[in-house]
Structures are given as C-alpha cells and as structure tokens.
Design an enzyme around this catalytic site. Structure first.
Site, PDB file in Angstrom:
ATOM      1  CE  LYS A  98      -4.466  -1.352   1.912  1.00 57.75           C
ATOM      2  NZ  LYS A  98      -4.383  -2.778   1.687  1.00 57.75           N
TER       3      LYS A  98
ATOM      4  CD  GLU B  47      -4.318   6.060   2.991  1.00 55.59           C
ATOM      5  OE1 GLU B  47      -3.894   6.095   1.841  1.00 55.59           O
ATOM      6  OE2 GLU B  47      -5.379   5.484   3.296  1.00 55.59           O
TER       7      GLU B  47
ATOM      8  NE  ARG C  21      -8.730  -9.430  -5.379  1.00 53.81           N
ATOM      9  CZ  ARG C  21      -9.842  -8.777  -5.051  1.00 53.81           C
ATOM     10  NH1 ARG C  21     -10.843  -8.716  -5.912  1.00 53.81           N
ATOM     11  NH2 ARG C  21      -9.963  -8.171  -3.874  1.00 53.81           N
TER      12      ARG C  21
END
Length: 449
Positions: free
Chosen positions: A121, A205, A300
């Site tokens: 991430k 974050e 995906r």
C-alpha cells in the site's frame, strides 16, 4: 467477442461462485475447463461443471487453494494451458503469477511486476502520487517505531486510519481518533499484519468518518491501452467488507466532470504500472467536498464485476481471456441502465456473524433483469473453512428505481434454508430511505443497526 480466445484449456485456481462463473464463460467458448478443489468441496457445483477436476488438499486453504505447488502440479497433470486465479487466495500473489509464467502457462491477470507494485500500500500510494492520482494525506514510508508512527499521525491530524501495508480487502485496518486510541490500535494492526501477511509494515492515512467508497473498473488491453469501464458504488459495508455494489454510482456529488476526472485518474493508475487485464482502482469520495482519493488497486477480477457487465453488456471473464491471449476486445463506450449486486452470505442478518450449515432449501429467483451467480445448491454444505459468500444476486433495470424494484422482488423470491443468511437485511435495506435517496455513505449499515 464470441470466437475461442486461443486458449485450449483453463485451470481455475479457486472455488465456489467465482470458479463456477469463470468455468461458465470458458465452457461457452469451448475451452476445456479444469477445477481444483479441497476434499470438503468435492461435491460442489463448480467441480461438476468443469470438464476435469483434481483434488489438491484438505479443507485448510493453506494446504489447498493457497498451495501453489499443488495447483501447478494439477496444471501439469491435466495439461492446462492457462490458469485463472479468480479473486482471493493466490489471485494477487506476485510469486504465484511469476511461477505460472515460469511454468510456461498463461496467467489470466496482470503481470507479476504490476501485482507486486500495487500489493504494497505504501509503494502503491507513492506510485499513484507520482502519476498524478490524488492520494489522501498519509505516510510515504513505514514508521520505524510506535513513537515515529504517532508523530506522523499528529502531523496528518486525527482521526487517522492505521493500515497494514500488505493488507487488502478491508483486513488489517483500524481508525484512531486520539493518541491513546492510536497506541492501542497501532499495536493491534501491526501484530495482525505480521500474523496474516508476514509483514508488519504499517501505513498511516487521514481518516474520513463520513466517506463514500467508489471504485473504477479498468481493463488493460493487449495493445497497451488502459480503458475505464465506469464506476461502482461500494459504500454499503459491514466491518469494512462490502455487502452491496451498484453501477453507476448514485452519488449526487459525482457530477459529470468529477466522474470524468475519477475515470481518468484510474486510467493513469493503470498506465503507471503498464497494466494488462482486468483490475479495479478503489477510491474514497469525500461527500463534504466531492474530492476523491486513491485507496488501493485490486489486481484481479472483483467480486462485484457483474454490475459492470450488466451496464456495459460485456463479459469481463471473456475479456480477460482475450487480453491474456493477445487478442483485441471490443470495449463499449458508455453504460446503459443501472445494476445492483447483493452479496448473499451465510451469516445472521443482524450481527453478520457466520452461520454455516447444510443447505436444505435453495431456490433462486428468476425474472427479467435478474441474475444469480451462486456457488451452492440444495444439499450442499457451507463449511466454516472459507468466506461466507454463497451467491451474488444482481438486478438490472433501465434506471435505478427499476433496478431496486427488481432487486426487492428477487430477494422476496430467493428461498434459502439451512445456513443462516442475510436476505432479511437486504429486504430492510431496499426499503431504507437513506439508501433509496442514493446519498448514503459507508456508515449506513451502522446507522441501520
């Protein structure tokens, strides 16, 4: 897109409804299909519907569906030409994607390098920022200690979200509103990340208590272009896990200009890693300002891909196979109508706790605009070893009102007995004024409970 996409045989390295979904398209295209399954899944529909099936291990997914060596051995044994990973399990494992290619097989997905780049991430945030994709205020490298992480949280400003850098799918994350909560949650997230992902790196974050979760379906084509296939609204969630998705998003603040900017940012995200095949760029939309921020990229096929298929009239699995085979894909330019997907889980409809069991009754609804992607049938057993998802109910209409009405009728016509199920929750949701208004956020389920 109807001719065989030059893949003679396909092994589906997954189970349940997504394995069945991939097998359905491959069978239609005349591709020889191969299922792999654990011992407890031997009697499920996806195993019967494949041309061949190979048992790869016991119920424990680490010894079966996450067992790369067993899956590759099954591919060699059956002469498979390609492997489709579905979602979950090994679908975003760069090492597995690389091993598939090294074995001389076609990987139905993006490159191992793209998977690796977006799997971390922190690295993904930094890549997106460099590509001009908006990111929320946050850290650019893992904090070396609790004190360092706390200093970053104070710099960003509370509340913050603490995330496992290697996590995904809503796992390994917790909000913190002050210093004391941060100290507690930081250690929990770091410990969880080490146990689950083998990587204790943590990202901090800015946390938005009121936010919408909106994602863009992208498709990286064989000719190198990346295109956006609209967005999906995914804000109906419990414990950061999606329950409902719809396309297009009904968010009133998503003006045509913002929608275009969102789609363009998703395309830039794909271009930044030379993306090929299907992928999803997930974003958070701040209802107060209309600003959106990159959340993560799923390298995906998504669980919720059917709503995109419904409004674009495109089979995304077929598109995946064509891209992997180096063939062109006819990409529709605009969505038509509205689609809603409900995740039918084996869980109680109040607290959403798993409730596996033997299915004594399973009657799927039918009707215009109604589609059911299921992994089970009457007599099957939903075991506690895997995700609680039993089926996906998709309702399509000319507009949102018609899609909602068809969804209501389909929920009423879906009969399940045996395992607990969340159909009563959807009956409640589809009558909820906040949901019907279209202006809801990720806390809607909490407010309903």
């Amino acid at each position: 897109m109807s001719e065989n996409p030059v893949i003679e045989s396909l092994l589906v390295a997954n189970r349940g409804e997504i394995a069945r979904r991939v097998i359905r398209t491959a069978n239609r295209l005349g591709i020889r299909t191969i299922a792999v399954h654990s011992d407890v899944d031997a009697g499920l529909p996806f195993v019967r519907e494949a041309a061949e099936a190979v048992e790869i291990g016991p119920a424990n997914p680490a010894l079966s569906y996450r067992n790369a060596e067993a899956i590759l051995a099954a591919a060699k044994q059956t002469g498979a030409a390609a492997i489709h990973p579905g979602y979950g399990f090994l679908s975003e494992n760069a090492g597995f994607a690389r091993a598939v290619a090294d074995a001389g097989l076609i990987w139905i997905g993006p490159s191992a390098d793209a998977i690796a780049a977006m799997g971390d991430k922190i690295n993904a945030r930094n890549l997106m920022a460099a590509a001009g994709v908006p990111v929320a205020p946050g850290t650019t490298e893992p904090a070396g200690s609790l004190d360092a992480a706390l200093a970053e949280a104070e710099r960003i400003g509370f509340p913050v979200m603490i995330k496992a850098s290697a996590g995904g799918g809503g796992m390994g994350m917790a909000p913190a509103y002050d210093d004391a909560a941060f100290r507690t949650e930081y250690e929990k997230v770091r410990g969880f990340a080490e146990r689950m992902f083998g990587d204790g790196s943590v990202l901090i974050e800015k946390y938005f208590p009121s936010v919408r979760h909106i994602e863009v379906q992208i498709l990286g084509l064989a000719d190198g272009r990346v295109v956006a296939l609209g967005e999906r609204e995914c804000s109906v969630q419990r414990r950061n896990q999606k329950l409902v998705e719809e396309s297009p998003s009904p968010a009133s603040m998503l003006t045509p200009q913002r929608r275009a900017a969102l789609h363009a940012a998703a395309v830039r995200a794909g271009e930044a890693v030379a993306y090929r095949n299907a992928g999803t760029v997930e974003c958070l939309l701040d209802p107060a300002t209309g600003d959106f921020f990159f959340l993560e990229m799923n390298t995906r096929l998504q669980v919720e891909h059917p709503v995109t298929e419904a409004v674009f009239g495109l089979d995304l699995v077929e598109a995946q196979l064509r891209v992997a085979a180096g063939l062109p894909v006819e990409v529709p330019t605009h969505p038509v109508g509205h689609a809603i997907e409900l995740r039918i889980n084996a869980e109680d409809p109040k607290r959403f706790l798993p409730g596996p069991g033997v299915i004594s009754t399973w009657v799927e609804p039918t009707g215009e605009g109604v589609r059911v992607d299921s992994g089970y049938a009457s007599g099957d057993t939903v075991t506690p070893h895997y995700d609680s998802l039993m089926a996906k109910l998709i309702a399509y209409g000319a507009d949102r009102a018609e899609a909602v009405e068809r969804a209501r009728a389909a929920v009423a016509g879906f009969a399940i007995a045996g395992p607990k199920n969340n159909l009563p929750f959807f009956t409640e949701l589809l009558a909820n004024e906040e949901f019907l208004s279209g202006d809801y956020d990720t806390a809607i389920v909490t407010r309903m409970r």
